[in-house]
Design a protein around this motif. Structure first.
Motif, PDB file in Angstrom:
ATOM      1  N   ALA A  65      -1.214  17.519   0.235  1.00 42.96           N
ATOM      2  CA  ALA A  65      -1.037  17.987   1.565  1.00 42.96           C
ATOM      3  C   ALA A  65      -0.194  16.669   2.049  1.00 42.96           C
ATOM      4  CB  ALA A  65      -2.348  18.031   2.286  1.00 42.96           C
ATOM      5  N   VAL A  66       0.810  17.101   3.031  1.00 41.68           N
ATOM      6  CA  VAL A  66       1.706  16.105   3.505  1.00 41.68           C
ATOM      7  C   VAL A  66       0.847  14.924   4.380  1.00 41.68           C
ATOM      8  CG1 VAL A  66       3.386  15.765   5.328  1.00 41.68           C
ATOM      9  CG2 VAL A  66       3.764  17.394   3.733  1.00 41.68           C
ATOM     10  N   ALA A  67      -0.212  15.413   5.068  1.00 39.60           N
ATOM     11  CA  ALA A  67      -0.914  14.469   5.893  1.00 39.60           C
ATOM     12  C   ALA A  67      -1.946  14.148   4.875  1.00 39.60           C
ATOM     13  CB  ALA A  67      -1.807  15.115   6.785  1.00 39.60           C
ATOM     14  N   LEU A  77       0.776  -1.269  -0.172  1.00 40.32           N
ATOM     15  CA  LEU A  77       0.031   0.159  -0.054  1.00 40.32           C
ATOM     16  C   LEU A  77       0.871   1.319  -0.084  1.00 40.32           C
ATOM     17  CD1 LEU A  77      -2.808  -0.738   2.615  1.00 40.32           C
ATOM     18  CD2 LEU A  77      -2.937  -0.848   0.160  1.00 40.32           C
ATOM     19  N   SER A  78       0.896   1.944  -0.996  1.00 43.83           N
ATOM     20  CA  SER A  78       1.366   3.316  -1.188  1.00 43.83           C
ATOM     21  C   SER A  78       0.863   4.341  -1.929  1.00 43.83           C
ATOM     22  CB  SER A  78       2.871   3.110  -1.742  1.00 43.83           C
ATOM     23  OG  SER A  78       3.653   4.184  -1.791  1.00 43.83           O
ATOM     24  N   GLN A  79       0.664   5.237  -1.248  1.00 41.04           N
ATOM     25  CA  GLN A  79      -0.147   6.556  -2.027  1.00 41.04           C
ATOM     26  C   GLN A  79       0.921   6.974  -3.189  1.00 41.04           C
ATOM     27  OE1 GLN A  79      -0.910  10.154  -3.591  1.00 41.04           O
ATOM     28  NE2 GLN A  79       1.063  10.145  -2.107  1.00 41.04           N
ATOM     29  N   SER A  80       2.302   7.219  -2.750  1.00 43.69           N
ATOM     30  CA  SER A  80       3.133   7.631  -4.031  1.00 43.69           C
ATOM     31  C   SER A  80       3.600   6.447  -4.689  1.00 43.69           C
ATOM     32  CB  SER A  80       4.260   8.220  -3.078  1.00 43.69           C
ATOM     33  OG  SER A  80       5.022   7.363  -2.468  1.00 43.69           O
ATOM     34  N   GLY A  81       3.566   5.536  -4.393  1.00 36.74           N
ATOM     35  CA  GLY A  81       4.285   4.232  -4.903  1.00 36.74           C
ATOM     36  C   GLY A  81       5.795   4.523  -4.942  1.00 36.74           C
ATOM     37  N   GLU A  82       6.325   5.167  -4.253  1.00 38.14           N
ATOM     38  CA  GLU A  82       7.917   5.497  -4.138  1.00 38.14           C
ATOM     39  C   GLU A  82       8.489   5.309  -2.854  1.00 38.14           C
ATOM     40  OE1 GLU A  82       9.270   5.938  -6.852  1.00 38.14           O
ATOM     41  OE2 GLU A  82       7.639   6.582  -8.286  1.00 38.14           O
ATOM     42  N   THR A  83       7.841   5.050  -1.692  1.00 38.63           N
ATOM     43  CA  THR A  83       8.439   4.892  -0.353  1.00 38.63           C
ATOM     44  C   THR A  83       9.489   3.982  -0.417  1.00 38.63           C
ATOM     45  OG1 THR A  83       6.383   5.720   0.585  1.00 38.63           O
ATOM     46  CG2 THR A  83       7.852   4.484   2.039  1.00 38.63           C
ATOM     47  N   ALA A  84      10.814   4.360   0.013  1.00 37.64           N
ATOM     48  CA  ALA A  84      11.768   3.741  -0.071  1.00 37.64           C
ATOM     49  C   ALA A  84      12.062   2.337   0.741  1.00 37.64           C
ATOM     50  CB  ALA A  84      13.055   4.327   0.223  1.00 37.64           C
TER      51      ALA A  84
END
Ligand code: G6P
Length: 606
Positions: A399-401, A348-355
């Motif tokens: 937004a960051v949140a 699960l990842s909003q950005s699809g980029e979390t390292a």
């Protein structure tokens, strides 16, 4: 973390860089800078601490160019001041570099090759640009060969997205990546690079992927991709179908409020995308077939996505009857639990980029385990590298949140759990009318966002002064408590925790003082009475208790009443007042709601 843009071949260079950086500001906002070259002998390096607006204010009309690179920073090495801002440059002011990521062996490289060089910053990035310069000047290499040599010296565990400019070839961007995201944008007569598609979407919707360990040379009319062994590669372009204005704030004071308000529409869009006219989920059968073979589902995510996973696990267990566990990616990546025989992974990842999530996926792929990424960003790294992808269709979240991405993730999990359960012929799934329930959720969310004034009043009365606050609940209400507390702490700086309400007595209740806010979430029939008793126990010790309760379980004094939906998807509604309480608490304190201190939206370092 950190955003990169670059462009070559247009006299609009400065405005393209600034526009791109503004769109990337969610990735970090403690300092920013640009380097531009007019290809007629003049170049400019402008850097400022603080937001992009500070950088913009420092630009004079003469700052123009035909090519340039820009950066917005989230500090990893060295404090966020002007000297540490990017672009970093070589001592002879020939090479300029922007970088997103962390070079793990920068100290070794500095010691081995650059003991005679005077450094201007504390960054790992400066080591890289000085090293390129060193190889060009001292070893008489050309820029490409020097950069390749440097790339080979960078340790494998490092992460980077680089855009390098050489003053002596001012129309060329040298670009490479490992783990950190970077895309090429194909313009008309000019070309670009950027950390995401949105940063270039005003100029083009045609993009080219860059893979890890490639050297990409971007010129106004040409893009060359090579392996580190000089083997040229062909790469097709792809288009992104997104309205660049979707990322505008419109009349809203902050993106977060806009994104909270968009949630009913996101629910309706998901119904449209994933549920046919008869309510049957439209999910790729190959995905369902692979999932049904699994003996255990492993959900992996970070931050809010992890919290959405906690809800998803209950949905998969209830409707598809497959044991499911949820893991924080930064833990799983380095301390892997003992796995079942036939694991299936859901990222699960909003950005699809979390390292950290990507680190897990690399390991999953090495073992050839099947996987699914549920993400908001088509063609993001986690989407490209997983076996399957389901999109969130939530539109850009700035937004960051995170708000609408959380509810979209939970809704997609509910649809997938229903689809899988039906595929397995399970009765609970057949009875779960997800289409009807999501329609009720959309209406319920609308009612909640329409009653903002009441929620604002509660926030200003109960949450504006206290130093700490607690959300409590049981089962799914506990999962939402964790997300609710995260929202409050990240944007209003109230030290907030989410607790399983039964655990309070085992320690945390010692923290309750007069007027400490304790907010109970009550949407589950089986545990409603127990949570209410736990709230009373805190009230007896002076807590200021508030309640968010579903209508069918509500009592007269409840603070916020939620419209009724199937209890299994109640998190889709109970989280909305919590989002609004956090928003109004932050707003009331005069904080920058969208860009809380020390945070960034996309965490691309481990
Ligand atoms: C950051 C963001 C959070 C997000 C988390 C995971 O901390 O501020 O909102 O939940 O990263 O990001 P992802 O893109 O993987 O969902």
């Amino acid at each position: 973390m950190c955003g990169i843009v670059g462009v070559t071949g247009t006299n609009k260079t400065v405005s393209i860089l600034i526009d791109g950086l503004k769109r990337l500001e969610y990735r970090g906002y403690d300092s920013a800078g640009i380097y531009v070259n007019d290809q007629a002998g003049k170049d400019f390096l402008i850097k400022r601490a603080g937001r992009i607006t500070n950088l913009e204010a420092a630009l004079t009309p003469e700052v123009q160019g035909m090519a340039g690179i820009g950066h917005t920073r989230w500090a990893t090495h060295g404090e966020p001041n002007q000297a540490n801002a990017h672009p970093q440059y070589s001592a002879d002011k020939r090479f300029y570099l922007v970088h997103n990521g962390v070079i793990e062996n920068y100290k070794d490289l500095k010691e081995e090759y650059l003991s005679d060089v005077k450094f201007k910053s504390q960054t790992d990035t400066e080591v890289i640009v000085q090293l390129v310069d060193k190889f060009v000047t001292a070893y008489d290499m050309d820029t490409k060969a020097a950069l390749l040599k440097v790339l080979r010296l960078i340790s494998r565990d490092s992460s980077y997205a680089f855009a390098l400019m050489d003053k002596e070839q001012p129309d060329t961007l040298y670009v490479a990546k490992n783990k950190s995201p970077l895309l090429v944008g194909i313009g008309k007569g000019y070309n670009m690079v950027g950390s995401d598609a949105l940063s270039m979407l005003n100029e083009t919707n045609e993009f080219m992927e860059i893979e890890d360990h490639e050297l990409v040379i971007v010129q106004p009319d040409h893009v060359t991709i090579e392996s580190f062994d000089n083997e040229e590669k062909h790469r097709d372009t792809f288009t992104v179908d997104m309205d660049p204005n979707a990322a505008d704030k419109g009349a809203y004071p902050f993106y977060m409020l806009k994104e909270i308000d968009e949630q009913p529409a996101v629910m309706r869009r998901l119904v449209q995308e994933y549920l046919g006219a008869n309510g049957k989920p439209q999910i790729d059968e190959k995905l369902l077939a692979q999932m049904q073979e699994a003996d255990h589902l492993y959900i992996v995510g970070a931050g809010t996505s992890y919290h959405a996973g906690l809800v998803g696990a209950r949905l998969f267990e209830r409707f598809a009857q497959i044991p499911t566990s949820v893991h924080i990616s930064s833990e799983f990546a380095y301390e892997q639990p003992l796995l079942s025989k036939k694991p299936f992974f859901i990222f699960l990842s909003q950005s699809g980029e979390t390292a950290d999530s990507r680190e897990v996926l690399v390991h999953v792929n090495e073992n050839k385990w099947p996987s699914l990424t549920i993400t908001n960003v088509d063609k993001s790294t986690l989407s490209r590298e997983a076996t399957h992808t389901l999109l969130l269709y939530a539109g850009p979240e700035i937004a960051v949140a995170s708000t609408k991405a959380y509810t979209a993730q939970v809704a997609v999990e509910a649809i997938l759990a229903k689809a899988l359960g039906e595929y397995l012929g399970l009765e609970a799934a057949q009875k779960f009318d997800v289409k009807d329930e999501l329609a009720k959720v959309a209406n319920g969310m609308q009612a909640l966002v329409d009653s903002k004034d009441e929620i604002e009043a509660i926030a200003s009365h109960a949450l504006s002064k206290p130093r700490n606050a607690f959300y409590i609940g049981r089962g799914l209400d506990w999962s939402v408590s964790l997300e609710a507390a995260l929202k409050l702490k990240e944007i209003s700086y109230v030290q907030a925790e989410g607790f399983a309400s039964g655990e309070l007595k085992h320690g945390t209740i010692a923290l309750i003082e007069k007027n400490t806010p304790v907010i109970g979430i009550i949407t589950q029939s089986r545990t409603a009475g127990l949570t209410r008793s736990n709230l009373e126990e805190t009230a007896a010790r002076g807590a200021n208790i508030l309640t968010i309760a579903s209508r069918h379980l509500a009592k007269e004094d409840d603070s916020i009443i939620l419209p009724d939906v199937d209890e299994m998807i109640s998190p889709l509604l109970s989280v909305v007042p919590a989002q609004l309480l956090a928003y109004y608490t932050s707003l009331g304190k005069g904080l920058d709601v969208d860009k809380p201190r020390n945070l960034a939206k996309s965490v691309t370092v481990q």
